[in-house]
Design a protein around this motif. Structure first.
Motif, PDB file in Angstrom:
ATOM      1  N   UNK A 273       0.873  -1.157   0.000  1.00  0.00           N
ATOM      2  CA  UNK A 273       0.000   0.000   0.000  1.00  0.00           C
ATOM      3  C   UNK A 273       0.918   1.217   0.000  1.00  0.00           C
ATOM      4  N   UNK A 274       1.011   1.885  -1.137  1.00  0.00           N
ATOM      5  CA  UNK A 274       2.000   2.944  -1.291  1.00  0.00           C
ATOM      6  C   UNK A 274       1.676   4.182  -0.474  1.00  0.00           C
ATOM      7  N   UNK A 275       0.502   4.246   0.081  1.00  0.00           N
ATOM      8  CA  UNK A 275       0.171   5.399   0.913  1.00  0.00           C
ATOM      9  C   UNK A 275       0.308   5.071   2.399  1.00  0.00           C
ATOM     10  N   UNK A 276       0.817   3.887   2.730  1.00  0.00           N
ATOM     11  CA  UNK A 276       1.002   3.512   4.128  1.00  0.00           C
ATOM     12  C   UNK A 276       2.072   4.373   4.787  1.00  0.00           C
ATOM     13  N   UNK A 277       1.947   4.578   6.099  1.00  0.00           N
ATOM     14  CA  UNK A 277       2.861   5.458   6.829  1.00  0.00           C
ATOM     15  C   UNK A 277       4.302   4.955   6.794  1.00  0.00           C
ATOM     16  N   UNK A 278       4.495   3.660   6.984  1.00  0.00           N
ATOM     17  CA  UNK A 278       5.849   3.111   7.015  1.00  0.00           C
ATOM     18  C   UNK A 278       6.539   3.295   5.662  1.00  0.00           C
ATOM     19  N   UNK A 279       5.826   2.993   4.592  1.00  0.00           N
ATOM     20  CA  UNK A 279       6.411   3.139   3.259  1.00  0.00           C
ATOM     21  C   UNK A 279       6.687   4.608   2.961  1.00  0.00           C
ATOM     22  N   UNK A 280       5.780   5.476   3.355  1.00  0.00           N
ATOM     23  CA  UNK A 280       5.962   6.909   3.121  1.00  0.00           C
ATOM     24  C   UNK A 280       7.220   7.406   3.831  1.00  0.00           C
ATOM     25  N   UNK A 281       7.448   6.947   5.051  1.00  0.00           N
ATOM     26  CA  UNK A 281       8.651   7.350   5.793  1.00  0.00           C
ATOM     27  C   UNK A 281       9.916   6.880   5.085  1.00  0.00           C
ATOM     28  N   UNK A 282       9.877   5.682   4.539  1.00  0.00           N
ATOM     29  CA  UNK A 282      11.043   5.169   3.809  1.00  0.00           C
ATOM     30  C   UNK A 282      11.314   6.004   2.559  1.00  0.00           C
ATOM     31  N   UNK A 283      10.260   6.437   1.883  1.00  0.00           N
ATOM     32  CA  UNK A 283      10.420   7.287   0.702  1.00  0.00           C
ATOM     33  C   UNK A 283      11.025   8.620   1.103  1.00  0.00           C
ATOM     34  N   UNK A 284      10.562   9.192   2.192  1.00  0.00           N
ATOM     35  CA  UNK A 284      11.099  10.474   2.666  1.00  0.00           C
ATOM     36  C   UNK A 284      12.576  10.322   3.013  1.00  0.00           C
ATOM     37  N   UNK A 285      12.938   9.246   3.717  1.00  0.00           N
ATOM     38  CA  UNK A 285      14.343   9.010   4.058  1.00  0.00           C
ATOM     39  C   UNK A 285      15.195   8.853   2.800  1.00  0.00           C
ATOM     40  N   UNK A 286      14.660   8.143   1.822  1.00  0.00           N
ATOM     41  CA  UNK A 286      15.411   7.924   0.590  1.00  0.00           C
ATOM     42  C   UNK A 286      15.630   9.238  -0.156  1.00  0.00           C
ATOM     43  N   UNK A 287      14.618  10.069  -0.253  1.00  0.00           N
ATOM     44  CA  UNK A 287      14.778  11.349  -0.957  1.00  0.00           C
ATOM     45  C   UNK A 287      15.740  12.261  -0.206  1.00  0.00           C
ATOM     46  N   UNK A 288      15.719  12.222   1.133  1.00  0.00           N
ATOM     47  CA  UNK A 288      16.687  13.008   1.904  1.00  0.00           C
ATOM     48  C   UNK A 288      18.105  12.517   1.638  1.00  0.00           C
ATOM     49  N   UNK A 289      18.265  11.217   1.588  1.00  0.00           N
ATOM     50  CA  UNK A 289      19.584  10.647   1.306  1.00  0.00           C
ATOM     51  C   UNK A 289      20.068  11.092  -0.070  1.00  0.00           C
ATOM     52  N   UNK A 290      19.175  11.078  -1.071  1.00  0.00           N
ATOM     53  CA  UNK A 290      19.550  11.508  -2.416  1.00  0.00           C
ATOM     54  C   UNK A 290      19.973  12.973  -2.425  1.00  0.00           C
ATOM     55  N   UNK A 291      19.238  13.825  -1.725  1.00  0.00           N
ATOM     56  CA  UNK A 291      19.589  15.249  -1.676  1.00  0.00           C
ATOM     57  C   UNK A 291      20.944  15.452  -1.010  1.00  0.00           C
ATOM     58  N   UNK A 292      21.218  14.702   0.057  1.00  0.00           N
ATOM     59  CA  UNK A 292      22.513  14.805   0.725  1.00  0.00           C
ATOM     60  C   UNK A 292      23.643  14.394  -0.212  1.00  0.00           C
ATOM     61  N   UNK A 293      23.427  13.342  -0.968  1.00  0.00           N
ATOM     62  CA  UNK A 293      24.458  12.891  -1.907  1.00  0.00           C
ATOM     63  C   UNK A 293      24.704  13.935  -2.993  1.00  0.00           C
ATOM     64  N   UNK A 294      23.640  14.583  -3.470  1.00  0.00           N
ATOM     65  CA  UNK A 294      23.802  15.625  -4.482  1.00  0.00           C
ATOM     66  C   UNK A 294      24.594  16.802  -3.925  1.00  0.00           C
ATOM     67  N   UNK A 295      24.327  17.160  -2.668  1.00  0.00           N
ATOM     68  CA  UNK A 295      25.067  18.262  -2.045  1.00  0.00           C
ATOM     69  C   UNK A 295      26.542  17.897  -1.862  1.00  0.00           C
ATOM     70  N   UNK A 296      26.809  16.635  -1.508  1.00  0.00           N
ATOM     71  CA  UNK A 296      28.200  16.191  -1.357  1.00  0.00           C
ATOM     72  C   UNK A 296      28.937  16.236  -2.691  1.00  0.00           C
ATOM     73  N   UNK A 297      28.253  15.848  -3.755  1.00  0.00           N
ATOM     74  CA  UNK A 297      28.886  15.879  -5.076  1.00  0.00           C
ATOM     75  C   UNK A 297      29.135  17.308  -5.531  1.00  0.00           C
ATOM     76  N   UNK A 298      28.223  18.208  -5.204  1.00  0.00           N
ATOM     77  CA  UNK A 298      28.376  19.606  -5.609  1.00  0.00           C
ATOM     78  C   UNK A 298      29.512  20.279  -4.837  1.00  0.00           C
ATOM     79  N   UNK A 299      29.760  19.833  -3.619  1.00  0.00           N
ATOM     80  CA  UNK A 299      30.801  20.467  -2.781  1.00  0.00           C
ATOM     81  C   UNK A 299      32.183  20.004  -3.141  1.00  0.00           C
TER      82      UNK A 299
END
Length: 119
Positions: free
Chosen positions: A93-119
């Motif tokens: 169920x893609x709208x479930x709370x647990x899955x949503x939290x994992x998606x948020x964590x994954x997108x945060x991780x991606x943004x951090x990696x992009x910032x590390x590459x830019x620096x």
């Protein structure tokens, strides 16, 4: 990986051996040799088609292995990367709370990696 330029096999109409009337011994031998040559050509055409099919299948298999190897090397080079969002392949169920939290964590991780590459 470069692939060989393979074109279609041009088919020629076989000679009509029924129309040839062999009257001499030499003509009989020549007609027999012609039949053998045409049979050999037909066999070679079948073999070429088989080899072309094998080459195509081999290229598909090599590409599959190449992508698997690239993924494995990327995973070894970047061990802190989060895994798949859906690890077991079962429907979720893609709208479930647990899955949503994992998606948020994954997108945060991606943004951090992009910032590390830019620096």
């Amino acid at each position: 990986m470069p692939s060989p330029a393979i074109g279609p096999i041009e088919t020629s109409t076989p000679s009509n051996l029924a129309d040839v009337e062999a009257t001499t011994r030499k003509e009989v031998l020549l007609v027999a040799a012609l039949r053998e040559a045409e049979e050999r050509c037909a066999m070679y055409k079948k073999r070429v088609i088989t080899l072309q099919a094998q080459a195509v299948l081999n290229e598909v298999y090599c590409n599959k292995l190449w992508f698997q190897l690239a993924f494995k090397e990327e995973k070894l080079a970047n061990p802190d990367a989060p895994g798949k969002l859906v690890e077991d392949g079962l429907p979720r169920l893609l709208s479930g709370d647990e899955f949503y939290e994992r998606v948020v964590e994954f997108t945060q991780w991606q943004k951090e990696k992009e910032l590390e590459k830019a620096a």
